[in-house]
Design a protein around this motif. Structure first.
Motif, PDB file in Angstrom:
ATOM      1  N   VAL A  80       0.817  -1.208   0.000  1.00 23.12           N
ATOM      2  CA  VAL A  80       0.000   0.000   0.000  1.00 23.12           C
ATOM      3  C   VAL A  80       0.856   1.265   0.000  1.00 23.12           C
ATOM      4  O   VAL A  80       1.850   1.358   0.728  1.00 23.12           O
ATOM      5  CB  VAL A  80      -0.946   0.021   1.217  1.00 23.12           C
ATOM      6  N   VAL A  81       0.438   2.233  -0.825  1.00 27.52           N
ATOM      7  CA  VAL A  81       1.085   3.550  -0.891  1.00 27.52           C
ATOM      8  C   VAL A  81      -0.004   4.606  -0.689  1.00 27.52           C
ATOM      9  O   VAL A  81      -0.739   4.931  -1.633  1.00 27.52           O
ATOM     10  CB  VAL A  81       1.791   3.764  -2.249  1.00 27.52           C
ATOM     11  N   PRO A  82      -0.160   5.154   0.519  1.00 29.59           N
ATOM     12  CA  PRO A  82      -1.173   6.185   0.728  1.00 29.59           C
ATOM     13  C   PRO A  82      -0.737   7.526   0.144  1.00 29.59           C
ATOM     14  O   PRO A  82       0.450   7.858   0.129  1.00 29.59           O
ATOM     15  CB  PRO A  82      -1.289   6.274   2.253  1.00 29.59           C
ATOM     16  N   HIS A  83      -1.710   8.294  -0.367  1.00 30.89           N
ATOM     17  CA  HIS A  83      -1.457   9.656  -0.834  1.00 30.89           C
ATOM     18  C   HIS A  83      -1.513  10.604   0.361  1.00 30.89           C
ATOM     19  O   HIS A  83      -2.428  10.515   1.189  1.00 30.89           O
ATOM     20  CB  HIS A  83      -2.508  10.079  -1.847  1.00 30.89           C
ATOM     21  N   LEU A  84      -0.569  11.524   0.416  1.00 34.01           N
ATOM     22  CA  LEU A  84      -0.592  12.581   1.420  1.00 34.01           C
ATOM     23  C   LEU A  84      -0.724  13.910   0.695  1.00 34.01           C
ATOM     24  O   LEU A  84       0.205  14.345   0.003  1.00 34.01           O
ATOM     25  CB  LEU A  84       0.683  12.566   2.269  1.00 34.01           C
ATOM     26  N   ALA A  85      -1.865  14.561   0.830  1.00 35.61           N
ATOM     27  CA  ALA A  85      -2.092  15.863   0.211  1.00 35.61           C
ATOM     28  C   ALA A  85      -1.665  16.942   1.196  1.00 35.61           C
ATOM     29  O   ALA A  85      -2.249  17.074   2.282  1.00 35.61           O
ATOM     30  CB  ALA A  85      -3.557  16.028  -0.170  1.00 35.61           C
ATOM     31  N   ALA A  86      -0.657  17.717   0.830  1.00 34.62           N
ATOM     32  CA  ALA A  86      -0.063  18.681   1.753  1.00 34.62           C
ATOM     33  C   ALA A  86      -1.100  19.635   2.335  1.00 34.62           C
ATOM     34  O   ALA A  86      -1.132  19.877   3.553  1.00 34.62           O
ATOM     35  CB  ALA A  86       1.037  19.471   1.030  1.00 34.62           C
ATOM     36  N   ARG A  87      -1.967  20.174   1.496  1.00 32.35           N
ATOM     37  CA  ARG A  87      -2.921  21.183   1.968  1.00 32.35           C
ATOM     38  C   ARG A  87      -4.057  20.589   2.800  1.00 32.35           C
ATOM     39  O   ARG A  87      -4.879  21.340   3.347  1.00 32.35           O
ATOM     40  CB  ARG A  87      -3.469  21.979   0.781  1.00 32.35           C
ATOM     41  N   SER A  88      -4.111  19.259   2.900  1.00 35.24           N
ATOM     42  CA  SER A  88      -5.130  18.620   3.731  1.00 35.24           C
ATOM     43  C   SER A  88      -4.598  18.219   5.105  1.00 35.24           C
ATOM     44  O   SER A  88      -5.373  17.740   5.947  1.00 35.24           O
ATOM     45  CB  SER A  88      -5.696  17.381   3.021  1.00 35.24           C
ATOM     46  N   ILE A  89      -3.312  18.386   5.351  1.00 32.66           N
ATOM     47  CA  ILE A  89      -2.716  17.994   6.631  1.00 32.66           C
ATOM     48  C   ILE A  89      -2.741  19.180   7.586  1.00 32.66           C
ATOM     49  O   ILE A  89      -2.257  20.264   7.267  1.00 32.66           O
ATOM     50  CB  ILE A  89      -1.287  17.470   6.425  1.00 32.66           C
ATOM     51  N   TRP A 118      -8.571  24.319  -1.632  1.00 32.49           N
ATOM     52  CA  TRP A 118      -8.308  25.716  -1.982  1.00 32.49           C
ATOM     53  C   TRP A 118      -7.375  26.380  -0.990  1.00 32.49           C
ATOM     54  O   TRP A 118      -6.496  27.165  -1.371  1.00 32.49           O
ATOM     55  CB  TRP A 118      -9.624  26.488  -2.058  1.00 32.49           C
ATOM     56  N   GLU A 119      -7.556  26.089   0.291  1.00 33.53           N
ATOM     57  CA  GLU A 119      -6.739  26.698   1.348  1.00 33.53           C
ATOM     58  C   GLU A 119      -6.065  25.603   2.166  1.00 33.53           C
ATOM     59  O   GLU A 119      -6.676  24.567   2.440  1.00 33.53           O
ATOM     60  CB  GLU A 119      -7.606  27.554   2.271  1.00 33.53           C
ATOM     61  N   PRO A 120      -4.810  25.816   2.572  1.00 31.54           N
ATOM     62  CA  PRO A 120      -4.140  24.818   3.414  1.00 31.54           C
ATOM     63  C   PRO A 120      -4.854  24.664   4.757  1.00 31.54           C
ATOM     64  O   PRO A 120      -5.249  25.657   5.375  1.00 31.54           O
ATOM     65  CB  PRO A 120      -2.721  25.387   3.605  1.00 31.54           C
ATOM     66  N   ALA A 121      -5.004  23.422   5.193  1.00 25.00           N
ATOM     67  CA  ALA A 121      -5.591  23.164   6.505  1.00 25.00           C
ATOM     68  C   ALA A 121      -4.584  23.375   7.623  1.00 25.00           C
ATOM     69  O   ALA A 121      -4.961  23.444   8.795  1.00 25.00           O
ATOM     70  CB  ALA A 121      -6.129  21.733   6.560  1.00 25.00           C
TER      71      ALA A 121
END
Length: 278
Positions: A80-89, A118-121
């Motif tokens: 497994v390779v999970p995606h990490l979305a920078a603006r969702s962390i 749209w905006e970083p969390a």
């Protein structure tokens, strides 16, 4: 076409940077998973243990469902390779928790992207600072793929995206391309990256066997109209995609295998595994 016919042997390890599969050799395939409530059972029913899966991070859901799904699939025996979305962390602490969870589940690679929010969390507005903290928090034990755009990025110039890859390639293990319907465009892109000094292995983003309407909606949403237009000019294959039925990736896979410039295939399944088995 069956999943087994698309998959190389279960080990999908990446060789030394800059090396690609030999011309004509079968390419390893990773299948993209969208995190839904029943997705683990779906893939367990249709894909053999050891299949390499990547788990997307959807902007409305955040990273939580991605990591939970990745862990569940890892314990079922998938690679497994999970995606990490920078603006969702949301914080560095949340990223540290992700690293711990991946370590506990035996997950050693992620796919780091900026994300569609749209905006970083939290503190990460792009993949570069995320990659820097990931390397520090994991002590280098977690590899990270990064995104590439053969048809360009909707928000940035090609030069900007190339500079970004050059800046972060020392922190990355591979480049995974956006969905594209043109093998020649993907091959051109991989060769261009080599000429410009990006030495990372390139994985080609290719659509799996997906109903026509679903595939066109997804493709237009993520901005791959140019290669859809190309398909329309390429005779029977393009007409089958645009006029109805299921799209099959077999032709593009054969062309990519013959080209010898990509390392593997990142198969966008849209969780449509019944079609993949037809």
């Amino acid at each position: 076409m069956t999943i087994q016919s698309l998959m190389a042997p279960a080990a999908a390890s990446i060789p030394a940077a800059g090396q690609a599969s030999g011309s004509g050799a079968a390419l390893p395939v990773r299948m993209q998973v969208n995190p839904t409530e029943d997705v683990a059972a779906l893939f367990q029913a249709h894909a053999p243990a050891g299949t390499a899966l990547t788990v997307t991070c959807l902007p409305r859901q955040g990273v939580g469902p991605t990591i939970r799904t990745a862990i569940e699939l890892a314990y079922l025996g998938f690679e497994v390779v999970p995606h990490l979305a920078a603006r969702s962390i949301e914080s560095r602490g949340q990223l540290a928790g992700v690293v711990r969870n991946c370590h506990d589940a035996g997950i050693t690679e992620v796919f780091a992207v900026g994300g569609d929010a749209w905006e970083p969390a939290g503190p990460y507005d792009s993949s570069l600072p995320l990659l820097e903290d990931l390397a520090e928090l994991s002590g280098g034990t977690i590899r990270a793929g990064v995104a590439g755009y053969p048809e360009g990025h909707p928000g940035h110039s090609e030069l900007h995206m190339l500079d970004a890859l050059l800046e972060k390639q020392h922190l990355a293990s591979s480049v995974v391309t956006q969905l594209c319907f043109s093998a020649s465009r993907i091959q051109w892109y991989a060769e261009m990256l080599r000429r410009e000094g990006v030495r990372l292995p390139v994985w080609a983003g290719v659509a799996g066997t997906v109903p026509r309407a679903q595939l066109i909606r997804a493709a237009l949403k993520i901005g791959v109209g140019p290669s859809l237009k190309l398909l329309n000019r390429r005779g029977p294959l393009g007409r089958r995609l645009l006029k109805g039925g299921l799209y099959s990736p077999q032709a593009i896979l054969a062309e990519l295998e013959g080209g010898g410039v990509v390392e593997g295939v990142h198969l966008y399944t849209f969780n449509n595994l019944a079609g993949t088995g037809s």
